[in-house]
Design a protein around this motif. Structure first.
Motif, PDB file in Angstrom:
ATOM      1  N   UNK A 350      -5.148  -5.077  -7.031  1.00 32.59           N
ATOM      2  CA  UNK A 350      -4.739  -3.954  -6.299  1.00 32.59           C
ATOM      3  C   UNK A 350      -3.629  -4.035  -5.623  1.00 32.59           C
ATOM      4  N   UNK A 351      -3.300  -4.773  -5.007  1.00 30.66           N
ATOM      5  CA  UNK A 351      -1.897  -5.102  -4.028  1.00 30.66           C
ATOM      6  C   UNK A 351      -0.721  -5.124  -5.190  1.00 30.66           C
ATOM      7  N   UNK A 356       3.979  -2.007  -7.358  1.00 26.76           N
ATOM      8  CA  UNK A 356       4.632  -1.656  -8.674  1.00 26.76           C
ATOM      9  C   UNK A 356       4.903  -0.093  -8.461  1.00 26.76           C
ATOM     10  N   UNK A 357       3.841   0.608  -8.160  1.00 30.47           N
ATOM     11  CA  UNK A 357       3.821   1.935  -8.158  1.00 30.47           C
ATOM     12  C   UNK A 357       4.719   2.608  -7.202  1.00 30.47           C
ATOM     13  N   UNK A 515     -10.007   4.229  -6.496  1.00 27.02           N
ATOM     14  CA  UNK A 515     -11.195   4.059  -5.678  1.00 27.02           C
ATOM     15  C   UNK A 515     -11.343   2.661  -4.849  1.00 27.02           C
ATOM     16  N   UNK A 516     -11.134   1.374  -5.491  1.00 23.07           N
ATOM     17  CA  UNK A 516     -11.416   0.419  -4.802  1.00 23.07           C
ATOM     18  C   UNK A 516     -10.085   0.105  -3.695  1.00 23.07           C
ATOM     19  N   UNK A 517      -9.108   0.865  -4.356  1.00 24.38           N
ATOM     20  CA  UNK A 517      -7.710   0.615  -3.104  1.00 24.38           C
ATOM     21  C   UNK A 517      -8.048   1.292  -1.949  1.00 24.38           C
ATOM     22  N   UNK A 545      -7.621  -4.969 -16.295  1.00 30.60           N
ATOM     23  CA  UNK A 545      -6.290  -4.562 -16.541  1.00 30.60           C
ATOM     24  C   UNK A 545      -5.170  -5.179 -16.208  1.00 30.60           C
ATOM     25  N   UNK A 546      -5.325  -6.170 -15.258  1.00 34.18           N
ATOM     26  CA  UNK A 546      -4.209  -6.831 -14.684  1.00 34.18           C
ATOM     27  C   UNK A 546      -4.007  -8.110 -15.630  1.00 34.18           C
TER      28      UNK A 546
END
Ligand code: FAD
Length: 550
Positions: A350-351, A356-357, A515-517, A545-546
């Motif tokens: 998530x981090x 990146x975003x 949602x988890x973020x 995904x990662x």
């Protein structure tokens, strides 16, 4: 000698993978910021930087570190830095990929996506080797500031934007490509450059404008073998920005004495030096006495690169951790199937995706400076992204390293890259404005720009998608408008970063990631260490995904 044992349960290292093709977060951010972007060049770069051959160059460049040669065998002053051939191989690849000043070539700026594409390339290259990206970043960042002297920029632009790497010490016009560095920090002050004591005396004028003779020192002067530098020095009108070439137009070597190289924690392949100027020749860039804003045009771009670089290092550390934990077994299962390890890996993922975003969102702003909203976002998000992403980097690296157990701490080939990442991480947070300086810069940004309205506009697309984000987004513009005090500046920078990251993930990532973020970073379902996502988090989806392999 007989072997006493068999070696087993040791993961194969992550080599010969295409780092672009397996980076879904990067691809999603690119698709969001520039739909339809041609990514063929990035795909090719992803294969190159993921190759075993280039990884070997990265290792060798860090083992056989740069050596300073101040004098020749017969006692002449030469001030040369010698590098291992692998350093030059890395530099050639980075320049060839257009990661330095190429984004400012006319054909690139016309594309409208030059900075974004280059940003993605820079992130990918960081996964190969970040030290060489110091001169690459400075050679990229220099253009907006150097354009303050049109004559010099006209002469140097072809070399700064070309894809040719030439490390030889020659007059610029005889070289197919050139690199540039910067010198601001002195012994008595780096953040507060007003304390600079280096003096510049007028020495006539010529085709490059006002010429000065510079005497003084710089305490941190990275990549001293660059072809030229922008420096700050005191003239009669105050602190001014000057162009200081290593070789003068008449072919003689400028009076720049390299005193010694820094013995640094990380960033080993790059030479960072201490220098003295003994009546060195330099030319004025921009207005005399307005050196700080002039050189900050360069600082802004290198701050973008700090955010990009740390995001790249996070991705690399995460990939290595995922690669290891999918192969290593403990207590009867591969590590990645242990519930608590899943929590750690998903939290890191998530981090990494949020970093990146945010970093690529910022890069987009530099492609669209004709748009008033993007101008405000560039000003606002530069200190925010540099502060928050770089601040998270060291913590991130420690946790990713721990996923490898003891081998993560060992400085040796393969997964020993983790130790290198860990040593590298604090650098982007310190240089080009340490954490406090970035947070204080955010306060300056919100004083000048129409920041509250721009922030509200930026967060609007995610409205109604998560209660915790709605709660923060409703209050944040007000806090920006009321202006935080210096005491609150870090907290404000953190909250702006988290809100923008969440709003971006709402638009670029699957709902499980978003949602988890939001639950963890904004909703309070989180602890002080990675690996404390609530049991409701869909860790399997986030991890898959990662994954660094197709
Ligand atoms: C590997 C490396 C390479 C570098 N390369 C270069 C280079 O090529 N060119 C160059 O010019 N510099 C370079 N630097 C220098 C770097 O930019 C400075 O070290 C940095 O800007 C901090 O300056 P300083 O070291 O003088 O620390 P200081 O300015 O003394 O700061 C120390 C601490 O005080 C904090 N602080 C300062 N002012 C305030 C305030 N008003 N309120 C609250 N906190 C404050 C800072 O955030 C920091 O945490 C390099 C540094 C490193 C580590």
């Amino acid at each position: 000698m007989q072997a006493t044992h068999e070696v087993f349960n040791q993961p194969a290292p992550l080599v010969d993978v295409n780092l672009f093709e397996t980076n879904r977060a990067l691809q999603a951010a690119l698709a969001f910021n520039a739909p339809g972007l041609d990514t063929a060049g990035l795909r090719a770069l992803g294969a190159t930087v993921g190759s075993a051959e280039m990884q070997t160059h990265a290792r060798l460049a860090n083992v056989f570190t740069p050596q300073l040669k101040t004098h020749s065998r017969v006692g002449e002053r030469i001030d040369q830095v010698e590098f291992h051939p692998s350093y030059h191989a890395l530099m050639r690849e980075a320049v060839g990929a257009g990661l330095h000043g190429h984004a400012f070539a006319p054909e690139e700026t016309a594309s409208g996506t030059a900075h974004l594409r280059r940003a993605a390339g820079f992130m990918l290259f960081t996964e190969l080797e970040p030290s060489v990206l110091c001169p690459i970043s400075m050679s990229y960042a220099v253009t907006p500031a150097l354009q303050g002297n049109a004559a010099i920029y006209r002469d140097w632009a072809p070399q700064l934007t070309s894809r040719a790497y030439d490390p030889t010490l020659k007059v610029w016009r005889d070289k197919p490509g050139a690199t540039m560095g910067m010198g601001m920090t002195e012994k008595q002050g780096g953040s507060d450059v007003r304390a600079n004591t280096t003096r510049a005396e007028p020495a006539g004028s010529d085709g490059w404008g006002q010429r000065f003779s510079v005497t003084g020192h710089k305490w941190f002067f990275s990549a001293p073998m660059c072809d030229a530098f922008l420096i700050l020095a005191q003239t009669a009108s105050g602190l001014s920005c000057l162009f200081l070439p290593r070789v003068l137009p008449d072919g003689s070597v400028n009076a720049i004495r390299i005193q010694r190289l820094k013995d640094k924690l990380g960033n080993k392949a790059n030479a960072s030096s201490e220098v003295e100027f003994h009546g060195a020749s330099a030319w004025l860039v921009g207005e005399e006495g307005r050196g700080v804003p002039q050189i900050l045009a360069m600082g802004t771009m290198t701050r973008l690169d700090c955010a990009l670089g740390t995001s790249g290092l996070m991705r690399q550390a995460l990939s290595i951790a995922l690669n290891h934990t999918t192969q290593r077994k403990a207590f009867g299962k591969v590590l990645i199937d242990q519930p608590l390890m899943k929590n750690v890996l998903a939290d890191l993922a998530l981090e990494s995706e949020a970093a990146t975003a945010l970093a690529l969102r910022l890069a987009r702003a530099f492609d669209r400076q004709h748009d008033p909203h993007e101008q405000v976002m560039a000003r606002l998000l530069t200190p925010v992204a540099k502060f928050w992403i770089c601040k998270r980097g060291s913590h991130f690296a420690q946790e990713a390293m721990e996923c490898l157990g003891g081998n993560g701490y060992v400085e040796e080939g393969g997964e020993g890259i983790m130790a290198r990442i860990y040593r590298e991480m604090p650098l982007n947070s310190i240089w080009e404005g340490a954490g406090n300086i970035m947070a204080l810069d955010l306060l300056r940004a919100i004083r000048k720009a129409d920041a509250a309205a721009a922030l509200a506009h930026e967060l609007a697309p995610a409205k109604g998608m998560h209660a915790a984000l709605d709660h923060l987004a409703a209050r944040l513009p007000l806090r920006v408008e009321e202006m935080a005090t210096e005491m609150e500046a870090r907290r404000l920078a953190q909250d702006v970063a988290l809100a923008v990251q969440a709003a971006l993930l709402a638009q670029t990532a699957p709902a499980e990631v978003f949602n988890a973020f939001c639950d963890s970073r904004l909703g309070g379902h989180w602890g002080y260490s990675f690996g404390s996502l609530s049991s409701g988090a869909d860790v399997d989806t986030i991890i898959s995904r990662a994954m660094p392999r197709a």
